[in-house]
Design a protein around this motif. Structure first.
Motif, PDB file in Angstrom:
ATOM      1  N   PRO A   3       0.824  -1.215   0.000  1.00  0.00           N
ATOM      2  CA  PRO A   3       0.000   0.000   0.000  1.00  0.00           C
ATOM      3  C   PRO A   3       0.858   1.265   0.000  1.00  0.00           C
ATOM      4  CG  PRO A   3      -0.704  -1.533   1.733  1.00  0.00           C
ATOM      5  CD  PRO A   3       0.591  -2.044   1.210  1.00  0.00           C
ATOM      6  N   VAL A   4       0.464   2.220  -0.834  1.00  0.00           N
ATOM      7  CA  VAL A   4       1.148   3.510  -0.903  1.00  0.00           C
ATOM      8  C   VAL A   4       0.106   4.618  -0.826  1.00  0.00           C
ATOM      9  CG1 VAL A   4       2.589   5.050  -2.294  1.00  0.00           C
ATOM     10  CG2 VAL A   4       3.031   2.573  -2.323  1.00  0.00           C
ATOM     11  N   LEU A   5       0.298   5.537   0.114  1.00  0.00           N
ATOM     12  CA  LEU A   5      -0.583   6.700   0.210  1.00  0.00           C
ATOM     13  C   LEU A   5       0.068   7.852  -0.547  1.00  0.00           C
ATOM     14  CD1 LEU A   5      -3.101   8.098   1.470  1.00  0.00           C
ATOM     15  CD2 LEU A   5      -1.608   8.778   3.378  1.00  0.00           C
ATOM     16  N   PRO A   6      -0.578   8.358  -1.599  1.00  0.00           N
ATOM     17  CA  PRO A   6      -0.011   9.495  -2.334  1.00  0.00           C
ATOM     18  C   PRO A   6       0.064  10.744  -1.458  1.00  0.00           C
ATOM     19  CG  PRO A   6      -1.757   8.420  -3.593  1.00  0.00           C
ATOM     20  CD  PRO A   6      -1.834   7.881  -2.202  1.00  0.00           C
ATOM     21  N   PHE A   7       0.799  11.724  -1.927  1.00  0.00           N
ATOM     22  CA  PHE A   7       1.022  12.959  -1.168  1.00  0.00           C
ATOM     23  C   PHE A   7      -0.274  13.652  -0.767  1.00  0.00           C
ATOM     24  CE2 PHE A   7       1.540  17.649  -1.290  1.00  0.00           C
ATOM     25  CZ  PHE A   7       2.321  17.791  -0.148  1.00  0.00           C
ATOM     26  N   VAL A   8      -0.319  14.052   0.496  1.00  0.00           N
ATOM     27  CA  VAL A   8      -1.419  14.849   1.034  1.00  0.00           C
ATOM     28  C   VAL A   8      -0.790  16.050   1.752  1.00  0.00           C
ATOM     29  CG1 VAL A   8      -3.396  14.889   2.597  1.00  0.00           C
ATOM     30  CG2 VAL A   8      -2.812  12.771   1.411  1.00  0.00           C
ATOM     31  N   PRO A   9      -1.225  17.281   1.458  1.00  0.00           N
ATOM     32  CA  PRO A   9      -0.638  18.450   2.139  1.00  0.00           C
ATOM     33  C   PRO A   9      -0.798  18.353   3.659  1.00  0.00           C
ATOM     34  CG  PRO A   9      -2.024  19.134   0.291  1.00  0.00           C
ATOM     35  CD  PRO A   9      -2.257  17.668   0.481  1.00  0.00           C
TER      36      PRO A   9
END
Length: 269
Positions: free
Chosen positions: A245-251
């Motif tokens: 699992p990879v969580l993409p960039f979130v500010p």
């Protein structure tokens, strides 16, 4: 996150070091878990430019006094602790005179990386694990922020593979934009192999640049969070091909719900 145990291992963290992408998120992330009823422990290196008097660091004698072997040398482990008053959060500091007394973090006044940064990273990883063992505290999640903390996944999965305290722990690594140019000591691979870790597990350390070190961390993590808007292209490609699992960039101003959901559904789910 109620009653979940989360161990945060960070290279840098405010208010102890200047504000940047890593130090800010390494502070906000545990604060978020703490606010949501989770149990947290935080570890970072006790760099010499941290003002011990201002931040009221003090040595924890019962946790100090162990020697860690780094590249066939005995290096004494000193544990210090401080509290962030307004958050009621405690931070543990991994210290050693040889590695962390100098009044700087990763590089000298000219911007040259310290030649022993590789050993400092290995010492930090081992120091965290040995201290958590002494605390007898079994985390559900271990979240790593910053490249000097990124040897932890490798050592936990390979060097401490038989340690029952971490048998069910899930490792999350946050990948940031390139934190340093050039490479660490070219002998880093041999120092890791000295600890009985197979070369095939750490091929990326043959050229220990930022991407190589982070690839080893990714390989030994259960999940990954992209923590910068842009990361090196080769690391992004590596993540795209990773079967985890990879969580993409979130500010940072909207990370809380995204991280909480990622923890609960992808990491622990």
């Amino acid at each position: 996150m109620t009653d979940k145990k989360v161990l945060f291992v960070a290279s840098e963290m405010i208010p102890y070091l200047p504000e940047n992408e890593v130090s800010s998120l390494a502070y906000e992330n545990p604060r978020m878990v703490n606010d949501r009823g989770g149990q947290i422990r935080i570890f970072m290196p006790r760099f010499g430019n941290i003002n011990e008097r201002r931040h009221q660091l003090h040595e924890v004698i019962r946790l100090s006094g162990m020697n860690l072997v780094i590249n066939d040398m005995d290096m004494p482990l000193i544990i210090k602790v401080a509290s962030i008053p307004k958050e009621r959060i405690q931070v543990y500091f991994i210290d050693n005179e040889e590695y962390f007394k100098r009044k700087a973090t990763f590089s000298d006044e000219e911007g040259n990386l310290f030649p022993d940064n590789d050993e400092r990273a290995i010492f930090f990883a081992k120091g965290v694990v040995e201290t958590v063992k002494k605390l007898n505290w079994s985390p559900d999640i271990i979240h790593v922020h910053g490249w000097m903390a990124s040897m932890l996944p490798l050592y936990l999965r390979r060097y401490y593979a038989d340690e029952p305290l971490f048998a069910d722990s899930k490792i999350v690594t946050s990948v940031y934009d390139r934190n340093f140019e050039g490479t660490l000591d070219k002998g880093m691979l041999e120092k890791v192999k000295f600890d009985g870790i197979a070369e095939s597990e750490v091929n990326a350390l043959a050229d220990p640049d930022y991407s190589g070190i982070m690839k080893v961390a990714i390989d030994n993590s259960d999940a990954v969070i992209v923590a910068s808007e842009r990361i090196p292209e080769d690391l992004q490609a590596y993540l795209d091909s990773a079967d985890k699992p990879v969580l993409p960039f979130v500010p940072i101003y909207e990370f809380e719900e995204a991280y909480k959901e990622f923890y609960e559904t992808k990491v622990l789910g």
